[in-house]
Design an enzyme around this catalytic site. Structure first.
Site, short mmCIF file in Angstrom:
data_model
loop_
_atom_site.label_atom_id
_atom_site.label_comp_id
_atom_site.label_asym_id
_atom_site.label_seq_id
_atom_site.Cartn_x
_atom_site.Cartn_y
_atom_site.Cartn_z
N ARG A 235 0.85 -1.18 0.00
CA ARG A 235 0.00 0.00 0.00
C ARG A 235 0.89 1.24 0.00
O ARG A 235 1.91 1.28 0.70
CB ARG A 235 -0.90 0.03 1.24
CG ARG A 235 -2.09 -0.92 1.19
CD ARG A 235 -3.12 -0.53 0.12
NE ARG A 235 -4.28 -1.39 0.12
CZ ARG A 235 -4.43 -2.47 -0.67
NH1 ARG A 235 -3.48 -2.80 -1.51
NH2 ARG A 235 -5.54 -3.18 -0.62
N GLU A 264 -3.53 7.54 -4.81
CA GLU A 264 -3.64 6.83 -6.09
C GLU A 264 -4.78 7.43 -6.88
O GLU A 264 -5.86 7.62 -6.31
CB GLU A 264 -3.91 5.34 -5.86
CG GLU A 264 -2.66 4.64 -5.40
CD GLU A 264 -2.80 3.12 -5.29
OE1 GLU A 264 -3.83 2.58 -5.73
OE2 GLU A 264 -1.87 2.49 -4.78
N HIS A 283 -0.78 0.04 -9.72
CA HIS A 283 -1.44 -0.91 -8.80
C HIS A 283 -1.97 -2.13 -9.57
O HIS A 283 -3.18 -2.39 -9.60
CB HIS A 283 -2.59 -0.21 -8.03
CG HIS A 283 -2.91 -0.89 -6.72
ND1 HIS A 283 -3.32 -0.23 -5.59
CD2 HIS A 283 -2.89 -2.21 -6.38
CE1 HIS A 283 -3.54 -1.09 -4.62
NE2 HIS A 283 -3.29 -2.30 -5.07
C1 DGY Z 1 -5.50 -6.17 -2.89
O1 DGY Z 1 -6.17 -7.17 -3.20
O2 DGY Z 1 -5.52 -5.69 -1.78
C2 DGY Z 1 -4.64 -5.58 -3.97
O3 DGY Z 1 -4.07 -4.39 -3.60
C3 DGY Z 1 -5.39 -5.43 -5.26
O4 DGY Z 1 -5.50 -6.68 -5.79
#
Ligand code: DGY
Length: 322
Positions: A235, A264, A283
């Site tokens: 993240r 983002e 992402h």
């Molecule tokens: C998640 O699943 O948390 C990812 O960041 C996106 O697939």
């Protein structure tokens, strides 16, 4: 019953349509929070994505909500305590995206260490004139030390891939793993400080929580080696953007490759985008055809269970059942 799905999914929704009236937000951009707030009192089930803010106000407005199902493993966009207080189970999609995310981590690690993106830019801009002994020299993986921050499912999948590169793997996490897990993976536990000061590559695989928010700031970058490379596929908010910029710009670390940013998408005027030694992908850790399909299937299975009043197969807040 009514269900809201906050984006077009790469899967047929007929299973959902058999039990409820399904509304799908049709745009590429996520629905506005205000629109969701207006909709939520009418719906029994919500299938959402990490770009939707599901906070206390929204959950309290969802008087009919029987389940919230997120198509992601992470759920830092959802106020879980508020859902639990309202007795709403929240589902997520663990496991199915582990390998795809570990693959992307390695793609970034290799790209940053061997300067793949810079090399492509170099070629396309017509600068490739001849073979040069010192052109785009990068870092070796073989024999290097990989530091994994967070040894959950994805961290472990990353560690397994490191064997093929004969790397030494160290890790840090809130809780030390069992000795058998450490031995099976061939990893050694270190404190964060020890890991930062001895790793050639540092890769982040921890959830975003109040404890990991800005876990990487000026101090942590100062502890890293000037040749170190940072990878983040977890993240964005685990790394303080201004500190990352300073570390890359001043050569405190050699390079970084990140699939997640804060915010983002990354603003086009972000100073980070001026740096040659940074790779940024949008992402896409779980973005393989099969993985996204499995995530959608799992999110639907969670939602259907919730609508039937059954336990969600993958529930984030099992306390709602006690
Ligand atoms: C998640 O699943 O948390 C990812 O960041 C996106 O697939």
């Amino acid at each position: 019953m009514k269900i809201l799905v906050t984006r077009n999914l790469p899967i047929d929704l007929s299973d959902l349509a058999q039990v409820a009236e399904v509304e799908v937000w049709p745009e590429r951009q996520p629905p506005a929070y205000e629109w969701l707030l207006e909709k939520v009192p009418e719906i029994d089930g919500l299938l959402c994505l990490l770009t939707d803010r599901i906070d206390r106000t929204l959950l309290e407005a969802g008087q009919r909500l029987k389940a919230v199902s997120q198509m992601a493993v992470g759920y830092d966009n959802i106020e879980i305590a508020a859902a639990t207080a309202r007795g709403i189970p929240v589902g997520h999609t663990p496991g199915v995206l582990t390998e795809a995310t570990a693959d992307l981590t390695w793609a970034l690690l290799l790209s940053a260490s061997r300067r793949i993106v810079e090399g492509d830019r170099f070629t396309r801009s017509g600068q490739w004139q001849t073979w040069e002994p010192d052109l785009l020299l990068g870092a070796d993986l073989t024999g290097a030390t990989l530091g994994i921050v967070g040894l959950g499912r994805i961290g472990q999948a990353v560690a397994r891939r490191a064997r093929g590169f004969d790397m030494r793997v160290i890790y840090t996490s809130r809780q030390r793993c069992d000795l058998e897990v450490e031995q099976a993976l061939g990893v050694e536990y270190r404190s964060l400080e020890q890991l930062l000061s001895t790793s050639d590559f540092v890769t982040i695989h921890t959830a975003l929580t109040s404890e990991t928010h800005y876990l990487f700031g000026d101090r942590q970058f100062q502890q890293m080696q000037p040749t170190a490379i940072l990878i983040n596929t977890a993240r964005g908010s685990i790394v303080e953007p201004a500190a990352l910029y300073r570390a890359l710009q001043t050569g405190q670390i050699a390079a970084a490759a990140i699939d997640v940013t804060e915010p983002e998408p990354i603003p086009m005027d972000s100073p980070l985008l001026t740096l040659e030694n940074l790779i940024v992908t949008p992402h896409i850790g779980s973005a393989s055809v099969k993985t996204r399909r499995k995530m959608a299937e799992m999110a639907i299975a969670n939602l259907l269970a919730g609508l039937r009043g059954e336990r969600l197969p993958h529930v984030v807040n099992p306390e709602v059942y006690s």
